[in-house]
Design a protein around this motif. Sequence first.
Motif, PDB file in Angstrom:
ATOM      1  N   HIS A  84       0.373   4.108  -7.851  1.00  9.48           N
ATOM      2  CA  HIS A  84       1.604   4.834  -8.164  1.00  9.48           C
ATOM      3  C   HIS A  84       2.186   4.380  -9.504  1.00  9.48           C
ATOM      4  N   ASN A 127       5.140  11.058  -6.723  1.00 14.71           N
ATOM      5  CA  ASN A 127       5.467  11.065  -5.291  1.00 14.71           C
ATOM      6  C   ASN A 127       5.243  12.443  -4.670  1.00 14.71           C
ATOM      7  N   LYS A 173       0.846  -1.194   0.000  1.00 14.91           N
ATOM      8  CA  LYS A 173       0.000   0.000   0.000  1.00 14.91           C
ATOM      9  C   LYS A 173       0.879   1.240   0.000  1.00 14.91           C
ATOM     10  N   ARG A 174       0.357   2.322  -0.490  1.00 10.45           N
ATOM     11  CA  ARG A 174       1.020   3.613  -0.399  1.00 10.45           C
ATOM     12  C   ARG A 174       0.764   4.181   0.991  1.00 10.45           C
ATOM     13  N   TYR A 175       1.492   5.236   1.354  1.00 13.81           N
ATOM     14  CA  TYR A 175       1.215   5.907   2.631  1.00 13.81           C
ATOM     15  C   TYR A 175      -0.229   6.361   2.695  1.00 13.81           C
ATOM     16  N   THR A 183       1.588  13.144  -4.018  1.00 10.45           N
ATOM     17  CA  THR A 183       1.034  12.423  -2.868  1.00 10.45           C
ATOM     18  C   THR A 183       1.886  12.642  -1.609  1.00 10.45           C
ATOM     19  N   TYR A 243      -0.580   0.066  -3.911  1.00  7.08           N
ATOM     20  CA  TYR A 243       0.664   0.585  -4.474  1.00  7.08           C
ATOM     21  C   TYR A 243       0.555   0.790  -5.982  1.00  7.08           C
TER      22      TYR A 243
END
Length: 518
Positions: free
Chosen positions: A47, A141, A37-39, A144, A44
Amino acid sequence: MYTVDQIISKLNDPNQADGDLIRKAYNYASEAHKNHKRYSGEPYMTHAAAAGYKLAAMGMGPRTICAGLLHDTIEDTPVTSEDIDREFGDEVLFLVEGVTKLSSVRYYGTDRHNESLRKLFVATSQDIRVLIIKLVDRLHNMETLSYVPEEKQRRIARETLEIYVPIAHRLGMGKLRKELEDLAFPYVYPEEAKRVKKTLSSRFGNANEVLEKERKTLQKRLAELKLTDFNTSYRVKGLYSLYHKLKIKEWDINAIYDLLAMRVIVNSVEDCYRTLGIIHELWRPLPKRVKDYIAFPKPNGYQSLHTTVTTQNSVILEIQIRTKQMHQEAEFGVASHVFYKPPTVSDNSGEKKPSMFSSLVPALFQPFSRRETESEKNLEKSASTPHNQKIPRWISQIGQTYHHESKNPTSNFVEDAESDFFSNRIFVFTPIGDVVDLPVGATPIDFSYAIHSEIGDHTFGANVNRKPARLDKELNNGDIVEIVTRKSAKPSPKWLHFAKTSVARKHIRAAIEQSNKI
Ligand code: MN
């Protein structure tokens, strides 16, 4: 999340094979990242898909888009180089590995290293497409960044301003540069960003509304005069570049003429001049602000007509007039040229052009100076080239400039750039990938003191490339150096025989003097 169909729809002239390859990479990446997962909490894959989409929207070829989709697989998932090679071929592998390698180059956090780091970055990437993927990766990046833990935000944003923005600028990617700058600015200079925003709104309230009104007036006038096929857009100057200009103009926003800008894109050069005439009849031009970069392109190849006018509402407006082709080049710079798949060339030969990179090296090796020179005078400064030329003229011209300035005008400029730069400095890494820039002949002792004098003073031993090494070993470019310290260790007079940097020598002498006194 961008779907694979959205990505494919952005391709210029896609064929079945291109579509299939991208679909395969998309599914492969989704599977590889399925547990990440992304933050932000999103999968993920959002992205990776964003990277692929942005590359497609820039007009990059299918293999570059695949590499964009797969760019984090080798580093972050069990997928290996062999897997990528087997599934997607050596070209995609080369690009993915290039991006992976670049992620070990990390910003050290001090201005002193920035120039070296940018050069290292460029030298490491080897292929211009690797750099472009990396820039697009960074753009997402940055988009986000608000989800990233606070303590990391500032470092990432600074790295963006110091390393990525100058590279985007060198590549003529004006749009991407502006996006990166404005995303990073509030994280790096929060107070200044607030002040710029306030200054801007105190002048115009809602600048976009002001622009929309003026645009309607212009559109109406152009249509009345039977110019029907045109496109208009507008922009408020980017906050970060406005910040630099405000500092120079002592925060007098009325002294800035390119704060609001409008762009008119037409079909032909003839229409460009006609539009200029119509605009000058409609609004009063400011003296000495009319620039004909179509008849006289900038040294970097940039073409457009520029003028600055005062409208009936006393709004000062910079206007750029250009053709579609000129616009594409100005927005995407080098990416708009090299990577368009020529329709007559087969897939296998269309995309990869390593020679382009060599031609670009000198451009990238030029000093990355603070902007506010020529650039600030122009809307989204652009590097581009007249059409119908394989090697963009601005690139070859920069190459010539470089030759001219270097001592040895006949040598190949890649070698030249390398010998000039790398003959004096080496770059070595800490075990976590921070880069340290040292003179040639430097040893682990120099490295140790470059990190911190306390580490230098307590150096006990060193590992180079994960093997024990003598403290007088000469370091090479790319070595990974780890220093072993002990509380009881202290500088030895022998170190002076092989310490090369003045920082190390100064500390060693001081420590010896100190211990002699006791
Ligand atoms: Mn990434």
